[in-house]
Design a protein around this motif. Structure first.
Motif, PDB file in Angstrom:
ATOM      1  N   ASP A   1      19.275   0.695  17.123  1.00 38.04           N
ATOM      2  CA  ASP A   1      20.205   1.230  16.122  1.00 38.04           C
ATOM      3  C   ASP A   1      20.352   0.219  14.986  1.00 38.04           C
ATOM      4  O   ASP A   1      20.489  -0.988  15.220  1.00 38.04           O
ATOM      5  N   GLY A   2      20.337   0.704  13.758  1.00 41.63           N
ATOM      6  CA  GLY A   2      20.397  -0.181  12.607  1.00 41.63           C
ATOM      7  C   GLY A   2      19.042  -0.646  12.134  1.00 41.63           C
ATOM      8  O   GLY A   2      18.944  -1.392  11.163  1.00 41.63           O
ATOM      9  N   TYR A   3      17.982  -0.198  12.797  1.00 40.48           N
ATOM     10  CA  TYR A   3      16.624  -0.559  12.404  1.00 40.48           C
ATOM     11  C   TYR A   3      16.355  -0.025  10.997  1.00 40.48           C
ATOM     12  O   TYR A   3      16.707   1.106  10.676  1.00 40.48           O
ATOM     13  N   SER A   4      15.750  -0.839  10.163  1.00 43.30           N
ATOM     14  CA  SER A   4      15.507  -0.414   8.783  1.00 43.30           C
ATOM     15  C   SER A   4      14.117  -0.836   8.334  1.00 43.30           C
ATOM     16  O   SER A   4      13.531  -1.782   8.871  1.00 43.30           O
ATOM     17  N   LEU A   5      13.604  -0.108   7.348  1.00 42.93           N
ATOM     18  CA  LEU A   5      12.280  -0.363   6.799  1.00 42.93           C
ATOM     19  C   LEU A   5      12.395  -0.451   5.286  1.00 42.93           C
ATOM     20  O   LEU A   5      13.075   0.367   4.657  1.00 42.93           O
ATOM     21  N   LEU A   6      11.704  -1.430   4.711  1.00 40.11           N
ATOM     22  CA  LEU A   6      11.761  -1.681   3.273  1.00 40.11           C
ATOM     23  C   LEU A   6      10.350  -1.736   2.708  1.00 40.11           C
ATOM     24  O   LEU A   6       9.482  -2.412   3.257  1.00 40.11           O
ATOM     25  N   ASP A   7      10.118  -1.027   1.617  1.00 48.46           N
ATOM     26  CA  ASP A   7       8.859  -1.139   0.872  1.00 48.46           C
ATOM     27  C   ASP A   7       9.209  -1.514  -0.561  1.00 48.46           C
ATOM     28  O   ASP A   7       9.748  -0.706  -1.304  1.00 48.46           O
ATOM     29  N   PRO A   8       8.916  -2.753  -0.979  1.00 42.99           N
ATOM     30  CA  PRO A   8       9.323  -3.206  -2.311  1.00 42.99           C
ATOM     31  C   PRO A   8       8.459  -2.660  -3.444  1.00 42.99           C
ATOM     32  O   PRO A   8       8.844  -2.749  -4.600  1.00 42.99           O
ATOM     33  N   CYS A   9       7.304  -2.119  -3.119  1.00 45.82           N
ATOM     34  CA  CYS A   9       6.404  -1.510  -4.128  1.00 45.82           C
ATOM     35  C   CYS A   9       5.914  -0.196  -3.551  1.00 45.82           C
ATOM     36  O   CYS A   9       4.753  -0.048  -3.170  1.00 45.82           O
TER      37      CYS A   9
ATOM     38  N   PRO B   1       0.807  -1.222   0.000  1.00 46.30           N
ATOM     39  CA  PRO B   1       0.000   0.000   0.000  1.00 46.30           C
ATOM     40  C   PRO B   1       0.835   1.265   0.000  1.00 46.30           C
ATOM     41  O   PRO B   1       1.833   1.348   0.708  1.00 46.30           O
ATOM     42  N   THR B   2       0.407   2.250  -0.769  1.00 48.74           N
ATOM     43  CA  THR B   2       1.130   3.516  -0.854  1.00 48.74           C
ATOM     44  C   THR B   2       0.167   4.672  -1.043  1.00 48.74           C
ATOM     45  O   THR B   2      -1.010   4.492  -1.310  1.00 48.74           O
ATOM     46  N   ALA B   3       0.721   5.852  -0.939  1.00 47.44           N
ATOM     47  CA  ALA B   3       0.206   7.104  -1.436  1.00 47.44           C
ATOM     48  C   ALA B   3      -0.973   7.670  -0.692  1.00 47.44           C
ATOM     49  O   ALA B   3      -1.071   7.565   0.492  1.00 47.44           O
TER      50      ALA B   3
ATOM     51  N   PRO C   1      -5.074   6.482   3.163  1.00 50.42           N
ATOM     52  CA  PRO C   1      -4.112   6.783   4.233  1.00 50.42           C
ATOM     53  C   PRO C   1      -4.480   6.134   5.550  1.00 50.42           C
ATOM     54  O   PRO C   1      -3.604   5.775   6.332  1.00 50.42           O
ATOM     55  N   GLU C   2      -5.798   5.993   5.829  1.00 52.94           N
ATOM     56  CA  GLU C   2      -6.210   5.355   7.076  1.00 52.94           C
ATOM     57  C   GLU C   2      -5.671   3.924   7.155  1.00 52.94           C
ATOM     58  O   GLU C   2      -5.241   3.466   8.211  1.00 52.94           O
ATOM     59  N   VAL C   3      -5.706   3.218   6.024  1.00 53.45           N
ATOM     60  CA  VAL C   3      -5.208   1.844   5.992  1.00 53.45           C
ATOM     61  C   VAL C   3      -3.691   1.824   6.171  1.00 53.45           C
ATOM     62  O   VAL C   3      -3.146   0.978   6.888  1.00 53.45           O
ATOM     63  N   CYS C   4      -3.001   2.765   5.520  1.00 51.52           N
ATOM     64  CA  CYS C   4      -1.542   2.855   5.694  1.00 51.52           C
ATOM     65  C   CYS C   4      -1.185   3.100   7.153  1.00 51.52           C
ATOM     66  O   CYS C   4      -0.265   2.468   7.699  1.00 51.52           O
ATOM     67  N   ASP C   5      -1.915   4.011   7.804  1.00 51.49           N
ATOM     68  CA  ASP C   5      -1.637   4.312   9.207  1.00 51.49           C
ATOM     69  C   ASP C   5      -1.861   3.081  10.084  1.00 51.49           C
ATOM     70  O   ASP C   5      -1.058   2.782  10.981  1.00 51.49           O
ATOM     71  N   MET C   6      -2.950   2.366   9.840  1.00 50.72           N
ATOM     72  CA  MET C   6      -3.261   1.186  10.637  1.00 50.72           C
ATOM     73  C   MET C   6      -2.193   0.102  10.450  1.00 50.72           C
ATOM     74  O   MET C   6      -1.724  -0.504  11.422  1.00 50.72           O
ATOM     75  N   MET C   7      -1.797  -0.125   9.205  1.00 45.03           N
ATOM     76  CA  MET C   7      -0.812  -1.165   8.923  1.00 45.03           C
ATOM     77  C   MET C   7       0.551  -0.816   9.509  1.00 45.03           C
ATOM     78  O   MET C   7       1.255  -1.678  10.046  1.00 45.03           O
ATOM     79  N   ALA C   8       0.937   0.459   9.418  1.00 46.10           N
ATOM     80  CA  ALA C   8       2.224   0.875   9.989  1.00 46.10           C
ATOM     81  C   ALA C   8       2.240   0.648  11.489  1.00 46.10           C
ATOM     82  O   ALA C   8       3.239   0.168  12.049  1.00 46.10           O
TER      83      ALA C   8
ATOM     84  N   GLY D   1       3.709   6.338   0.455  1.00 42.36           N
ATOM     85  CA  GLY D   1       2.661   6.535   1.455  1.00 42.36           C
ATOM     86  C   GLY D   1       2.847   5.719   2.718  1.00 42.36           C
ATOM     87  O   GLY D   1       2.582   6.198   3.825  1.00 42.36           O
ATOM     88  N   MET D   2       3.308   4.468   2.588  1.00 44.46           N
ATOM     89  CA  MET D   2       3.541   3.657   3.777  1.00 44.46           C
ATOM     90  C   MET D   2       4.698   4.215   4.599  1.00 44.46           C
ATOM     91  O   MET D   2       4.690   4.139   5.833  1.00 44.46           O
ATOM     92  N   PHE D   3       5.690   4.780   3.941  1.00 49.48           N
ATOM     93  CA  PHE D   3       6.791   5.407   4.664  1.00 49.48           C
ATOM     94  C   PHE D   3       6.290   6.614   5.464  1.00 49.48           C
ATOM     95  O   PHE D   3       6.738   6.852   6.587  1.00 49.48           O
ATOM     96  N   ARG D   4       5.397   7.378   4.868  1.00 44.99           N
ATOM     97  CA  ARG D   4       4.843   8.534   5.581  1.00 44.99           C
ATOM     98  C   ARG D   4       4.154   8.087   6.872  1.00 44.99           C
ATOM     99  O   ARG D   4       4.384   8.643   7.953  1.00 44.99           O
ATOM    100  N   SER D   5       3.327   7.052   6.759  1.00 45.45           N
ATOM    101  CA  SER D   5       2.624   6.546   7.936  1.00 45.45           C
ATOM    102  C   SER D   5       3.602   5.983   8.965  1.00 45.45           C
ATOM    103  O   SER D   5       3.451   6.208  10.173  1.00 45.45           O
ATOM    104  N   ALA D   6       4.600   5.230   8.490  1.00 44.61           N
ATOM    105  CA  ALA D   6       5.576   4.643   9.405  1.00 44.61           C
ATOM    106  C   ALA D   6       6.371   5.729  10.128  1.00 44.61           C
ATOM    107  O   ALA D   6       6.629   5.632  11.336  1.00 44.61           O
TER     108      ALA D   6
END
Length: 351
Positions: free
Chosen positions: A236-244, A27-29, A216-223, A249-254
């Motif tokens: 430290d070293g924590y990372s987040l990956l979105d392959p699509c 999910p994005t955007a 966006p509501e779904v992105c917020d809930m999933m994050a 949008g998912m990064f914004r929520s996260a």
């Protein structure tokens, strides 16, 4: 028009070292509109009407346009002005305004942009791209499709009118109210790039590309579910990956969820992969606007066909930083030569 200082506060961190990676689903955007509480009314001053001072104009709009309204305003203006089918131009206009580095005075800055002609606005596009290329050359290289059009030599009078009208439409729809704060958390309430892409691209085109923007509501809930509520689990070293990733949008929520837990998103590693060049460019812009920090990267490629693009993105970043440093060194040498010539000329005139 004052030029941006391309060489202020340069510096590049060490390449990111991935630790535990959280993979965000597709999910994005599309995002929330920012909501700002109305100020409490003040008691009227006990002075004569003719002596009453003018009410100061607020620096930020009390109710800025929401995402759908913003995207529709930009797209409708571009199409009504017969700007053509080059989506990168209106997207680049939004990106230019969102990335403009002078923060905190959206009303004043909006008036500045509205006072410029089309050629001066093209110069603004070139300058903001150069400004951020000196700071994040890898991201701006990924987003270059949104700025390269401003380097073209010839535009018709109608195209110039369309460009200027679209600048005005984005300003009137409060783009600077969404992106013009010093605090990146305040610039992360909405994904303007997503709403602009969604509004410019026809429904059938989105379906053909398999482009589905999650609410966006779904992105917020999933994050919130994926990251959890325990700050101690984020190390430290924590990372987040979105392959699509789309426009991120998912990064914004996260990022907003991390801030809710009193954590700074800029301390962690963010890696986005996206197949659509325009969406990937929008994501690269958002990474800067949302303050995701020096260890955020965006790669444009086919996740299903190519798999993990992380190594390629790290190499791309290394190469672009090296190229940026070479350009900066050459510019410093050129400036030094000019100063030497000026000194020599001054000595010769004095003699």
């Amino acid at each position: 028009m004052e030029q941006l200082d391309l060489f202020a506060d340069l510096g590049e961190p060490e390449p990111p070292k991935p630790g535990k990676t959280i993979t965000l689903p597709k999910p994005t955007a599309g995002q929330f509109a920012s909501t700002v509480a109305k100020p409490k009314p003040q008691q009227p001053a006990l002075i004569e009407p003719e002596e009453a001072p003018r009410r100061p104009r607020p620096e930020f709009a009390i109710r800025p346009a929401d995402g759908p309204t913003f995207g529709k305003a930009v797209a409708d203006t571009w199409h009504r002005a017969h700007g053509g089918n080059r989506m990168e131009i209106p997207l680049g206009i939004v990106a230019t305004l969102a990335l403009w580095p002078h923060k905190g005075y959206p009303r004043t800055l909006a008036q500045f942009f509205k006072g410029l002609d089309a050629q001066q606005l093209l110069q603004c596009v070139r300058e903001v791209a150069a400004y951020w290329w000196m700071r994040r050359p890898d991201l701006i290289d990924t987003a270059s499709v949104l700025f390269a059009w401003a380097e073209e030599d010839r535009y018709t009078a109608n195209e110039l009118r369309a460009i200027r009208a679209t600048f005005h439409a984005a300003l009137d729809a409060n783009v600077l109210d969404h992106t013009g704060r010093e605090d990146p958390a305040m610039n992360s309430d909405i994904d303007l790039m997503s709403w602009t892409v969604t509004s410019l691209r026809h429904t059938s085109a989105r379906e053909g590309l398999g482009e589905y923007h999650t609410p966006p509501e779904v992105c917020d809930m999933m994050a919130a579910q994926i990251i959890g509520q325990d700050p101690e689990a984020i190390h430290d070293g924590y990372s987040l990956l979105d392959p699509c990733a789309g426009t991120g949008g998912m990064f914004r929520s996260a990022a907003q969820h991390l801030r809710f837990m009193s954590l700074d998103p800029a301390k962690y590693t963010w890696f986005a992969q996206e197949i659509d060049p325009l969406a990937a460019a929008g994501c690269a812009v958002n990474v800067i606007v949302w303050g995701l920090g020096p260890n955020a990267m965006v790669a444009c490629g086919d996740t299903l066909a190519e798999g993990d693009l992380w190594p390629r993105a790290v190499e791309h970043r290394r190469a672009m930083v090296e190229r940026r440093d070479d350009v900066a060194a050459q510019a410093a040498i050129a400036e030094a030569l000019v100063r030497v010539e000026q000194l020599v000329s001054g000595v010769a005139e004095a003699a």
